[in-house]
Design an enzyme around this catalytic site. Structure first.
Site, short mmCIF file in Angstrom:
data_model
loop_
_atom_site.label_atom_id
_atom_site.label_comp_id
_atom_site.label_asym_id
_atom_site.label_seq_id
_atom_site.Cartn_x
_atom_site.Cartn_y
_atom_site.Cartn_z
N ILE A 17 39.35 38.76 28.57
CA ILE A 17 37.82 38.89 27.94
C ILE A 17 37.51 40.16 28.05
O ILE A 17 36.84 40.75 27.05
CB ILE A 17 37.30 37.80 28.80
N ASP A 62 38.78 50.01 41.40
CA ASP A 62 38.59 48.83 42.27
C ASP A 62 37.09 48.42 42.24
O ASP A 62 36.38 49.29 42.94
CB ASP A 62 39.22 48.95 43.38
N ASN A 89 32.68 42.38 34.56
CA ASN A 89 33.51 41.28 34.11
C ASN A 89 34.92 41.07 35.01
O ASN A 89 35.30 40.17 35.01
CB ASN A 89 34.04 41.55 32.49
N TYR A 155 36.08 31.07 44.71
CA TYR A 155 35.55 31.33 43.49
C TYR A 155 34.43 30.89 42.99
O TYR A 155 33.57 31.41 42.29
CB TYR A 155 36.98 30.82 42.69
N LYS A 159 31.05 32.77 41.99
CA LYS A 159 30.56 32.81 40.77
C LYS A 159 28.96 32.16 40.58
O LYS A 159 28.11 32.53 39.91
CB LYS A 159 31.24 31.79 39.85
N VAL A 188 39.69 29.62 29.08
CA VAL A 188 40.02 30.71 28.06
C VAL A 188 41.42 31.18 28.38
O VAL A 188 41.93 31.49 29.63
CB VAL A 188 39.06 31.84 27.92
N THR A 190 44.14 33.40 29.28
CA THR A 190 44.29 34.68 29.62
C THR A 190 45.22 34.92 30.58
O THR A 190 45.89 34.01 31.07
CB THR A 190 42.89 35.53 29.79
P1 NAD Z 1 42.17 38.91 33.10
O1 NAD Z 1 43.12 38.73 34.50
O2 NAD Z 1 42.91 38.66 31.68
O3 NAD Z 1 41.14 39.98 33.24
C1 NAD Z 1 40.42 40.20 34.57
C2 NAD Z 1 40.72 41.83 34.52
O4 NAD Z 1 40.19 42.16 35.94
C3 NAD Z 1 42.37 42.08 34.82
O5 NAD Z 1 42.55 43.13 34.03
C4 NAD Z 1 42.41 42.57 36.35
O6 NAD Z 1 43.06 43.71 36.31
C5 NAD Z 1 41.00 43.23 36.67
N1 NAD Z 1 40.48 43.06 37.97
C6 NAD Z 1 40.81 42.11 38.87
N2 NAD Z 1 40.32 42.53 40.07
C7 NAD Z 1 39.76 43.89 39.93
C8 NAD Z 1 39.09 44.78 40.61
N3 NAD Z 1 39.15 44.64 42.00
N4 NAD Z 1 38.59 45.87 40.26
C9 NAD Z 1 38.65 46.32 38.90
N5 NAD Z 1 39.25 45.32 38.10
C10 NAD Z 1 39.84 44.08 38.34
O7 NAD Z 1 41.25 37.44 32.99
P2 NAD Z 1 40.05 36.93 32.47
O8 NAD Z 1 40.15 35.70 32.28
O9 NAD Z 1 39.88 38.05 31.31
O10 NAD Z 1 38.67 37.15 33.33
C11 NAD Z 1 37.76 37.89 33.01
C12 NAD Z 1 36.60 37.43 33.82
O11 NAD Z 1 36.06 36.12 33.15
C13 NAD Z 1 36.76 37.18 35.27
O12 NAD Z 1 35.40 37.51 36.21
C14 NAD Z 1 36.96 35.57 35.35
O13 NAD Z 1 36.63 35.15 36.49
C15 NAD Z 1 35.84 35.12 34.12
N6 NAD Z 1 36.23 33.70 33.58
C16 NAD Z 1 37.51 33.62 33.01
C17 NAD Z 1 37.60 32.28 32.61
C18 NAD Z 1 39.07 31.92 32.05
O14 NAD Z 1 39.29 30.63 31.70
N7 NAD Z 1 39.99 32.96 31.61
C19 NAD Z 1 36.73 31.29 32.67
C20 NAD Z 1 35.71 31.75 33.17
C21 NAD Z 1 35.29 32.86 33.88
#
Ligand code: NAD
Length: 263
Positions: A17, A62, A89, A155, A159, A188, A190
């Site tokens: 995302i 981080d 994000n 989680y 959230k 989503v 990912t």
């Molecule tokens: P993703 O794993 O593709 O992207 C998350 C990114 O965050 C990764 O590139 C990871 O390296 C980075 N990350 C993790 N810990 C970190 C830290 N401590 N410091 C910096 N970067 C860090 O997953 P995504 O699905 O794109 O998730 C993005 C956001 O969307 C997250 O907050 C997730 O909780 C939220 N989300 C995702 C979904 C889903 O279904 N994919 C649904 C609801 C919410």
């Protein structure tokens, strides 16, 4: 919706995302500071933006470490201009542990990244935005920030915390030219499960088949629209909340879930 002459920081923008948000904002004219704990993927996203004719720089950060965020935002402001948009994000899943099964260490690490990381990102952004009396902050929550499902205990708690923190900041600071909103995506596709597994390390179970929205059959049963959302579905919502058009929207949690929460 134009982001011409706006600088946006997007955390967790190395993939999924966050990468979609970085690309969409850049395509609309923003300069983007791409931050991720995975330096290679942060650089890759920045390269994708630059190759497409936009302007971006990548930073290894981080988000649970205030000093790293501080240094990266300082460098981004120096290189790309004043901070106008902060998208907090970055996040990880928690192995879908219930309370009786969860180690304190896993709990703390997930809260550190998913909630404290958002707090630190907002705090650092406010240092830039309050003196200028302008800015947009968009935090990534989840349907798991509104319902007691969609993740494990840490989680879901984190959230819900993101939703509450966003509302609190909206109440306190919205008269000072800044808006605060969250986006709450449903499922989503990912690399979230896989990345969370790598980041949390041993001590969390194989997440690939845990949770309520793994198989396509589960998705059809759960989501009224019958499909997962795309990263662009979520990025569009983030862009809207970060835009001039959303100037009177603050303290809101925008659900992007194919109708899951309507049930
Ligand atoms: P993703 O794993 O593709 O992207 C998350 C990114 O965050 C990764 O590139 C990871 O390296 C980075 N990350 C993790 N810990 C970190 C830290 N401590 N410091 C910096 N970067 C860090 O997953 P995504 O699905 O794109 O998730 C993005 C956001 O969307 C997250 O907050 C997730 O909780 C939220 N989300 C995702 C979904 C889903 O279904 N994919 C649904 C609801 C919410």
């Amino acid at each position: 919706m134009s982001f011409q002459n706006r600088m946006a920081v997007v955390t967790g923008a190395g993939s999924g995302i966050g990468r979609a948000v970085a690309l969409m904002m850049a395509a609309r004219g923003a300069s983007v500071a791409v931050m991720d704990v995975d330096e290679a993927t942060a650089m890759e996203t920045a390269q994708l933006v630059n190759t497409a004719g936009g302007r971006a720089a990548g930073y290894r950060v981080d988000v649970s470490r205030a000093g790293e965020l501080d240094d990266a935002v300082t460098a981004a402001v120096r290189n790309l201009g004043p901070l106008e948009i902060m998208v907090n994000n970055a996040g990880v899943l928690d192995g879908y542990f219930n309370v009786d099964e969860m180690d304190e260490d896993v709990w703390r690490r997930v809260i550190d990244i998913d909630l404290t990381g958002v707090f630190l990102g907002c705090k650092r952004a406010l240092k830039e935005m309050l003196p200028r009396a302008r800015g947009r902050i968009v935090n990534m929550a989840s349907v798991a920030g509104l319902n007691g499902t969609g993740g494990g205990a840490a989680y879901i708690a984190a959230k819900h915390g993101v939703v509450g923190l966003t509302r609190q900041m909206a109440v306190v600071y919205s008269a000072r030219g800044i808006t605060f909103n969250c986006v709450c995506p449903g499922p989503v596709l990912t690399g979230l499960r896989q990345h969370s597994q790598q980041i949390l390390g041993p001590g969390v179970p194989d997440m690939s088949n845990r949770g309520v929205a793994v198989s396509e059959d589960q998705i059809r049963a759960l989501i009224p629209a019958g499909t997962r959302g795309s990263v662009d579905d979520v990025a569009s919502a983030v862009c809207f909340l970060a835009s001039d058009e959303a100037g009177y929207i603050t303290g809101h949690s925008l659900v992007v879930d194919g109708g899951w929460r309507a049930k």
